[in-house]
Design an enzyme around this catalytic site. Structure first.
Site, PDB file in Angstrom:
ATOM      1  N   LYS A 111     -25.291 -40.215  50.420  1.00 43.74           N
ATOM      2  CA  LYS A 111     -24.027 -40.855  51.031  1.00 43.74           C
ATOM      3  C   LYS A 111     -24.425 -41.467  52.094  1.00 43.74           C
ATOM      4  CE  LYS A 111     -22.239 -38.527  47.662  1.00 43.74           C
ATOM      5  NZ  LYS A 111     -21.495 -37.385  47.535  1.00 43.74           N
TER       6      LYS A 111
HETATM    7  C1  PLP Z   1     -21.008 -36.160  46.736  1.00 44.05           C
HETATM    8  C2  PLP Z   1     -19.694 -36.065  46.270  1.00 44.05           C
HETATM    9  C3  PLP Z   1     -19.058 -34.727  46.062  1.00 44.05           C
HETATM   10  C4  PLP Z   1     -19.661 -33.662  46.483  1.00 44.05           C
HETATM   11  O1  PLP Z   1     -20.600 -33.444  47.849  1.00 44.05           O
HETATM   12  P1  PLP Z   1     -21.625 -32.373  48.078  1.00 44.05           P
HETATM   13  O2  PLP Z   1     -21.937 -32.515  49.510  1.00 44.05           O
HETATM   14  O3  PLP Z   1     -22.671 -32.986  47.306  1.00 44.05           O
HETATM   15  O4  PLP Z   1     -20.985 -31.218  47.723  1.00 44.05           O
HETATM   16  C5  PLP Z   1     -17.651 -34.622  45.899  1.00 44.05           C
HETATM   17  N1  PLP Z   1     -17.073 -35.966  45.209  1.00 44.05           N
HETATM   18  C6  PLP Z   1     -17.801 -37.137  45.278  1.00 44.05           C
HETATM   19  C7  PLP Z   1     -17.094 -38.090  44.648  1.00 44.05           C
HETATM   20  C8  PLP Z   1     -19.157 -37.143  45.747  1.00 44.05           C
HETATM   21  O5  PLP Z   1     -19.674 -38.465  45.438  1.00 44.05           O
END
Ligand code: PLP
Length: 376
Positions: free
Chosen positions: A176
């Site tokens: 991210k």
């Molecule tokens: C990354 C992500 C999540 C989950 O986040 P984590 O930190 O990996 O648990 C949920 N929804 C979307 C759209 C994501 O890209």
């Protein structure tokens, strides 16, 4: 990671409190300021943030939560954690996003819906005004899955300001925009929702005297008033998060520049269409650079194209397989045939490499490889 990130974590390692300390509050404050929102609750990952936000918004056993058919699994799973059921809504075949029309359809089909969860897929804000109007008419709360959208803007406000929603959820997984290794956060302007999320993060424990159900016999006393989890984020991680957040604008600028380069290079490449920056009045955070490729007219499967790109040193990915097609949700009665938009998007989508450390020459390499592969 740069030296400032490393130094921030080293400093946190030498501090008195490794968790539940001042670096957690500092990260929450810095993020709240950045988003222009009243409250931020930092938690251990984005999935935990979804779980805590749904719980805090009142989602419980037997409730339904509308989620788009194209998203990461966690958006739907977080409803299941609370014995609620995701109610899938179709997405646009051209943009992969939940829109007001498909939401109306899902709402009409469903029983009472507690929450609607638009997902800002690839970083493009969904139509929050249209979605908000449809959701509120049914008494549902709106929780944005903004895990792709840190730094995106919608009608003049940052995504995460919650100007059109009750809460927004972020992830700080390494893929991210900014990372804490693993991490997540709930942003909200609703102080009750924030308080409920905060308690959920730490076993449902209550310490402050004004909120206790019984008179406090002394300073050791606490009450568990509801069921919670250990979803805390450490001070080490929050130190990294605060440091990374200072670099968010640089990360975003780089992603934007690379995306613009791709846009220019892909003009006139046959069979390929970028999904773009999203609707007018919105600014993408460019988490992903997704294109739609008509593999049928190319005459090669997506698997073959991905392998040929890999052979040329270009990694690509597919975001995402429609969630109602997953065996778990099929067994719970989901029927992927009912989501033609999701299927149309899924069958054609491909995410090209996009990350701030890419060089200016990289998009050219990627597009040259893509041209070559698609030409057969
Ligand atoms: C990354 C992500 C999540 C989950 O986040 P984590 O930190 O990996 O648990 C949920 N929804 C979307 C759209 C994501 O890209």
């Amino acid at each position: 990671m740069d030296d400032s990130d490393v130094a921030a974590v080293v400093e946190a390692l030498r501090a008195d409190l490794l968790t539940t300390g001042p670096r957690v509050e500092a990260f929450e404050r810095a993020l709240a300021e950045r988003l222009g929102v009243k409250h931020v609750v930092a938690v251990s990952n984005g999935t935990a943030a979804l779980h805590a936000a749904y719980h805090a918004a009142g989602v419980g056993p037997g409730d339904q939560v509308v989620v788009p058919a194209i998203t990461f699994l966690a958006t739907a799973n977080a409803a299941r954690f609370l014995d609620a059921e995701p109610r899938f809504a179709d997405v646009g075949a051209e943009d992969g996003l939940l829109g007001p029309g498909a939401l109306e359809q899902a709402l009409a089909a469903a029983g009472p819906v507690r929450a609607v969860v638009p997902v800002h897929l690839t970083g493009r804000p969904a139509d929050l005004e249209g979605i908000g109007a449809a959701a509120r008419a049914r008494g549902a709360v709106i929780i944005e899955d903004a895990c792709h959208a840190l730094g995106a803007r919608y009608r003049g406000a940052p995504i995460g300001a919650c100007s059109h929603s009750d809460a927004a959820v972020f992830s700080f997984h390494p893929v991210k925009h900014v990372t804490t290794g693993e991490g997540g956060a709930i942003a909200t302007n609703d102080s009750t929702l924030a308080l409920r999320a905060r308690r959920f993060r730490s076993h449902g424990m209550v310490h402050d005297a004004a909120s206790l159900e019984a008179p406090s016999p002394g300073p050791w006393y606490y009450e568990q008033q509801e069921l919670g989890f250990n979803y805390r984020l450490t001070d080490l991680q929050c130190a990294l998060g605060t440091s990374q957040l200072r670099r968010l604008d640089a990360f975003l600028g780089r992603r934007r520049a690379l995306a613009a380069r791709y846009d220019a290079l892909l003009q006139g490449v046959p069979h390929v269409r970028p999904v773009g920056a999203g609707p007018a009045g919105a600014e993408s955070a460019w988490h992903l650079y997704a294109v739609l490729i008509d593999f049928a007219s190319v005459g090669r499967s997506r698997a073959a194209v991905m392998q040929a790109l890999r052979d040329r040193g270009v990694g690509t990915q597919v975001h995402y397989i429609p969630v109602p097609a997953q065996p778990y949700y099929r067994r719970r009665g989901a029927d992927p045939e009912r989501f033609p938009g999701a299927r149309g998007y899924y069958e054609r989508t491909l995410s090209l490499p996009l990350f701030p450390a890419m060089s200016d020459a990289d998009p050219e390499r990627v597009v040259a490889a893509l041209r070559e592969v698609l030409a057969g």
